[in-house]
Design an enzyme around this catalytic site. Structure first.
Site, PDB file in Angstrom:
ATOM      1  N   SER A   1       0.561  -1.811   0.324  1.00 40.41           N
ATOM      2  CA  SER A   1      -0.186   0.084   0.067  1.00 40.41           C
ATOM      3  C   SER A   1       0.196   1.054  -0.252  1.00 40.41           C
ATOM      4  O   SER A   1       0.466   2.224  -0.020  1.00 40.41           O
ATOM      5  CB  SER A   1      -1.019   0.054   1.614  1.00 40.41           C
ATOM      6  OG  SER A   1       0.009  -0.528   2.505  1.00 40.41           O
TER       7      SER A   1
ATOM      8  N   THR B   1     -41.157  25.375 -10.162  1.00 39.34           N
ATOM      9  CA  THR B   1     -40.934  23.687  -9.259  1.00 39.34           C
ATOM     10  C   THR B   1     -41.454  22.569 -10.114  1.00 39.34           C
ATOM     11  O   THR B   1     -41.659  23.714 -11.588  1.00 39.34           O
ATOM     12  CB  THR B   1     -42.622  23.876  -8.237  1.00 39.34           C
ATOM     13  OG1 THR B   1     -43.336  24.377  -8.795  1.00 39.34           O
ATOM     14  CG2 THR B   1     -41.869  24.545  -7.175  1.00 39.34           C
ATOM     15  N   HIS B   2     -41.210  22.536 -10.270  1.00 34.26           N
ATOM     16  CA  HIS B   2     -40.931  21.214 -11.505  1.00 34.26           C
ATOM     17  C   HIS B   2     -40.414  21.738 -12.807  1.00 34.26           C
ATOM     18  O   HIS B   2     -40.948  21.613 -13.823  1.00 34.26           O
ATOM     19  CB  HIS B   2     -42.948  20.900 -11.945  1.00 34.26           C
ATOM     20  CG  HIS B   2     -43.259  19.829 -11.205  1.00 34.26           C
ATOM     21  ND1 HIS B   2     -43.688  19.075 -10.513  1.00 34.26           N
ATOM     22  CD2 HIS B   2     -44.033  20.886  -9.411  1.00 34.26           C
ATOM     23  CE1 HIS B   2     -44.080  18.662  -9.411  1.00 34.26           C
ATOM     24  NE2 HIS B   2     -44.872  20.277  -9.033  1.00 34.26           N
TER      25      HIS B   2
ATOM     26  N   GLU C   1     -19.761  21.329 -15.445  1.00 31.96           N
ATOM     27  CA  GLU C   1     -20.298  20.095 -16.288  1.00 31.96           C
ATOM     28  C   GLU C   1     -20.157  18.659 -15.369  1.00 31.96           C
ATOM     29  O   GLU C   1     -20.127  18.033 -15.231  1.00 31.96           O
ATOM     30  CB  GLU C   1     -20.485  20.041 -17.353  1.00 31.96           C
ATOM     31  CG  GLU C   1     -21.256  21.024 -18.758  1.00 31.96           C
ATOM     32  CD  GLU C   1     -21.210  20.969 -19.850  1.00 31.96           C
ATOM     33  OE1 GLU C   1     -22.078  20.736 -20.564  1.00 31.96           O
ATOM     34  OE2 GLU C   1     -20.062  20.813 -20.789  1.00 31.96           O
TER      35      GLU C   1
ATOM     36  N   ASN D   1     -18.846  27.830 -23.684  1.00 33.92           N
ATOM     37  CA  ASN D   1     -19.423  26.436 -22.911  1.00 33.92           C
ATOM     38  C   ASN D   1     -19.074  26.221 -21.536  1.00 33.92           C
ATOM     39  O   ASN D   1     -18.268  26.584 -20.762  1.00 33.92           O
ATOM     40  CB  ASN D   1     -18.454  24.757 -24.153  1.00 33.92           C
ATOM     41  CG  ASN D   1     -19.413  24.559 -25.209  1.00 33.92           C
ATOM     42  OD1 ASN D   1     -20.276  25.265 -25.360  1.00 33.92           O
ATOM     43  ND2 ASN D   1     -18.178  24.314 -25.600  1.00 33.92           N
TER      44      ASN D   1
ATOM     45  N   TYR E   1      -9.508  -7.846  11.753  1.00 41.77           N
ATOM     46  CA  TYR E   1      -9.128  -6.853  11.174  1.00 41.77           C
ATOM     47  C   TYR E   1      -8.780  -7.788   9.464  1.00 41.77           C
ATOM     48  O   TYR E   1      -8.829  -8.891   9.615  1.00 41.77           O
ATOM     49  CB  TYR E   1      -7.656  -6.348  11.200  1.00 41.77           C
ATOM     50  CG  TYR E   1      -6.575  -5.467  10.263  1.00 41.77           C
ATOM     51  CD1 TYR E   1      -7.132  -4.072   9.228  1.00 41.77           C
ATOM     52  CD2 TYR E   1      -5.612  -6.266   8.399  1.00 41.77           C
ATOM     53  CE1 TYR E   1      -6.245  -4.385   8.674  1.00 41.77           C
ATOM     54  CE2 TYR E   1      -5.465  -6.541   8.295  1.00 41.77           C
ATOM     55  CZ  TYR E   1      -5.598  -5.282   7.521  1.00 41.77           C
ATOM     56  OH  TYR E   1      -5.039  -4.422   6.449  1.00 41.77           O
TER      57      TYR E   1
ATOM     58  N   SER F   1     -14.838  26.024 -28.386  1.00 41.38           N
ATOM     59  CA  SER F   1     -15.578  24.722 -29.292  1.00 41.38           C
ATOM     60  C   SER F   1     -13.777  24.808 -30.606  1.00 41.38           C
ATOM     61  O   SER F   1     -14.329  25.353 -31.260  1.00 41.38           O
ATOM     62  CB  SER F   1     -16.538  24.260 -30.079  1.00 41.38           C
ATOM     63  OG  SER F   1     -17.096  23.495 -30.976  1.00 41.38           O
TER      64      SER F   1
ATOM     65  N   LYS G   1      -8.487   3.654   1.873  1.00 35.38           N
ATOM     66  CA  LYS G   1      -7.808   4.326   1.736  1.00 35.38           C
ATOM     67  C   LYS G   1      -7.876   5.527   0.600  1.00 35.38           C
ATOM     68  O   LYS G   1      -7.829   5.953   0.132  1.00 35.38           O
ATOM     69  CB  LYS G   1      -6.141   4.067   1.980  1.00 35.38           C
ATOM     70  CG  LYS G   1      -5.723   4.602   3.401  1.00 35.38           C
ATOM     71  CD  LYS G   1      -4.589   4.517   4.165  1.00 35.38           C
ATOM     72  CE  LYS G   1      -4.534   2.609   4.248  1.00 35.38           C
ATOM     73  NZ  LYS G   1      -5.550   2.096   5.149  1.00 35.38           N
TER      74      LYS G   1
ATOM     75  N   LYS H   1     -19.194  29.227 -29.952  1.00 35.54           N
ATOM     76  CA  LYS H   1     -19.889  28.687 -28.521  1.00 35.54           C
ATOM     77  C   LYS H   1     -18.435  29.031 -27.455  1.00 35.54           C
ATOM     78  O   LYS H   1     -17.551  29.507 -27.451  1.00 35.54           O
ATOM     79  CB  LYS H   1     -18.909  26.977 -28.517  1.00 35.54           C
ATOM     80  CG  LYS H   1     -20.365  25.975 -29.493  1.00 35.54           C
ATOM     81  CD  LYS H   1     -21.697  26.489 -29.250  1.00 35.54           C
ATOM     82  CE  LYS H   1     -21.430  24.908 -28.168  1.00 35.54           C
ATOM     83  NZ  LYS H   1     -22.591  24.269 -27.776  1.00 35.54           N
TER      84      LYS H   1
HETATM   85  N1  ARG Z   1      -1.355  -1.594   4.655  1.00 36.36           N
HETATM   86  C1  ARG Z   1      -2.773  -1.602   5.737  1.00 36.36           C
HETATM   87  C2  ARG Z   1      -3.727  -1.324   5.294  1.00 36.36           C
HETATM   88  O1  ARG Z   1      -3.703  -0.585   5.050  1.00 36.36           O
HETATM   89  C3  ARG Z   1      -1.853  -2.195   7.161  1.00 36.36           C
HETATM   90  C4  ARG Z   1      -2.454  -2.727   8.553  1.00 36.36           C
HETATM   91  C5  ARG Z   1      -1.724  -4.624   8.023  1.00 36.36           C
HETATM   92  N2  ARG Z   1      -2.734  -4.816   8.576  1.00 36.36           N
HETATM   93  C6  ARG Z   1      -2.447  -6.747   8.493  1.00 36.36           C
HETATM   94  N3  ARG Z   1      -2.294  -7.407   9.047  1.00 36.36           N
HETATM   95  N4  ARG Z   1      -1.362  -6.645   7.223  1.00 36.36           N
HETATM   96  O2  ARG Z   1      -4.405  -1.697   6.233  1.00 36.36           O
END
Ligand code: ARG
Length: 463
Positions: free
Chosen positions: A23, A152-153, A287, A282, A314, A274, A322, A280
């Protein structure tokens, strides 16, 4: 690089599996927070007598050095931010650094870091919302003399002040601030000290850690604490509601900027052209704001779905939280900033609005209420005005074109010239708006109050 958990393994992790598992590419954002929770943990270890005062001092000074070398760390070599911070500490302090992880787990650590990060970042989101709210108030204040159709509408309904329209969005974004306050309060619980799931074998003072890491509360159940990502869902929900509000505003800006409406003019600096049609101009910015909304809803669905089947405590699934959070956070801050700028640079065009203001049927309720004042029950006056409208449509007439005889044919309450005068007076935007008496209405005095309250509120929350 060696894994912090390699002891029981006979083989190295497959390179592709390693990349898939890691990660570090996204959680290195938590660096500052991981250092802070590390420093707090060292204090708790010292207080519990797990490390000596000397060791604590050495490790603390090592950790402070780690904090300063963020740019020099070989990030891709690590699995995640937690092993990176620990690894760098070991590089600086040798075997002593290996004591850092005593009594903690990445499970309680990651939740702690993420909660800290989110609490902080939601302050930035709220500041972004308040900037947008400030440009709404500013524009509302500048537009106090402007009246426009309220819909409204998407059909002409009743006359409103432009300020009332703008302050409606102010109210929405203020509620979004409340939602982020709520999400922040729910994130404000310390997880550290819960270990992997069962708590720690060391008497770590969690209140001390909470104080050091800026948490008001300490999570009350270790299994729940490491398995809980409600604070993430709260954020994704708050962001989704905020995105929906942004999208509604964007939609109105697009419609109101169209040739058909022409209620607003977008500043050239915030419009695009455009490649083929030279004429144009825009509304790409609103948007895009509207177009991004789906990602917020998708993020919320992804988060809820990620959590729904997870057994306690966990599970690695939760690493994905994340990814969802960072992307929504970045985009939301960017969107709020451009939305605030965009709003500050639009012009409300009373002349083109006036073309629509010629529709006198928007005063139908005012007329019905006038007849109520003359003693008719509302349901009856509604019917009377309804038949006046029907008559006008059929005979291609406007309210102000009705003669006294015609008026009288609808109700004896239009008794004479005086009543016709009173009736004529009703067909006027300022009169109509001023006639609204309830708190929060579109009367100019109420709009003024809303603006004053809005400014005061913005001034108060600004730190
Ligand atoms: N990178 C992991 C996460 O974001 C950290 C926790 C890892 N824990 C584990 N038991 N592998 O969740």
């Amino acid at each position: 690089m060696a894994k912090i958990w390699e002891g029981r393994f006979k083989k190295e992790l497959d390179a592709e599996a390693d990349r898939f598992n890691a990660s570090i590419s996204f959680d290195r954002r938590l660096f500052k927070h991981d250092v802070r929770s590390g420093l707090a943990h060292l204090k708790a270890l010292k207080k519990a007598g797990i490390i000596s005062a000397r060791e604590a001092a050495q490790l603390t000074s090592g950790m402070k050095k780690v904090a300063k070398k963020e740019a020099a760390i070989d990030w891709p070599a690590y699995e995640d931010v937690h092993s990176a911070v620990e690894g760098e500490l070991v590089k600086l302090t040798g075997d002593l650094g290996k004591k850092l992880h005593t009594g903690r787990s990445r499970n309680d650590l990651v939740a702690t870091d993420t909660r800290m990060y989110m609490k902080e970042e939601m302050d930035n989101v709220k500041a972004g919302i308040r900037k947008l709210m400030a440009s709404l108030v500013e524009l509302a204040e500048k537009s106090q003399h402007i009246y426009m159709p309220g819909y409204t509408h998407l059909q002409h309904a009743q006359v409103v002040c432009a300020g009332q329209w703008l302050m409606a969005y102010f109210a929405m974004f203020k509620r979004d601030c409340d939602l982020f306050d709520f999400a922040q309060a729910r994130a404000d619980r310390l997880t550290l000290g819960c270990g992997a799931l069962a708590g720690s074998n060391y008497p770590l003072d969690r209140t001390l850690i909470a104080r050091e890491t800026g948490f008001k509360n300490v999570a009350e159940n270790s299994m729940d604490a490491v398995a809980d990502r409600d604070f993430m869902l709260d954020f994704l929900y708050a962001s989704s509601v905020c995105a929906a509000h942004l999208s509604r505003l964007a939609e109105e800006l697009i419609i109101y900027g169209s040739n058909e409406f022409g209620f607003i003019e977008i500043d050239d600096a915030f419009a695009t052209g455009s490649s083929i049609m030279p004429h144009k101009k825009n509304p790409d910015i609103p948007e895009l704001i509207r177009g991004k909304t789906g990602k917020y809803f998708g993020g919320l669905m992804a988060g809820l779905t990620m959590m729904k089947g997870l057994p306690l405590a966990y599970n690695k699934d939760m690493q994905e939280d994340k990814v969802l959070m960072f992307s929504r956070l970045d985009e939301l801050k960017e969107t709020l900033s451009i939305a605030a700028k965009f709003m500050r640079n639009i012009t409300i065009k009373q002349e083109t609005i006036n073309r629509q203001m010629a529709d006198e049927f928007m005063y139908a309720v005012d007329i019905a209420d006038y007849l109520v004042g003359k003693g008719l029950p509302f349901r009856e006056s509604h019917r009377v005005v309804g038949s006046m409208v029907g008559y006008c449509v059929e005979n291609n007439k406007r309210f102000t074109g009705l003669t006294l005889d015609e008026l009288r044919s609808f109700s004896p309450k239009f008794a004479g010239a005086k009543e016709r005068m009173e009736f004529m007076k009703l067909i006027n935007p300022a009169e109509s708006a001023a006639a609204k008496l309830t708190a929060g209405s579109t009367s100019p005095s109420s709009v003024k109050r809303q603006i004053a309250f809005g400014k005061k509120w913005l001034g108060k929350v600004k730190r």
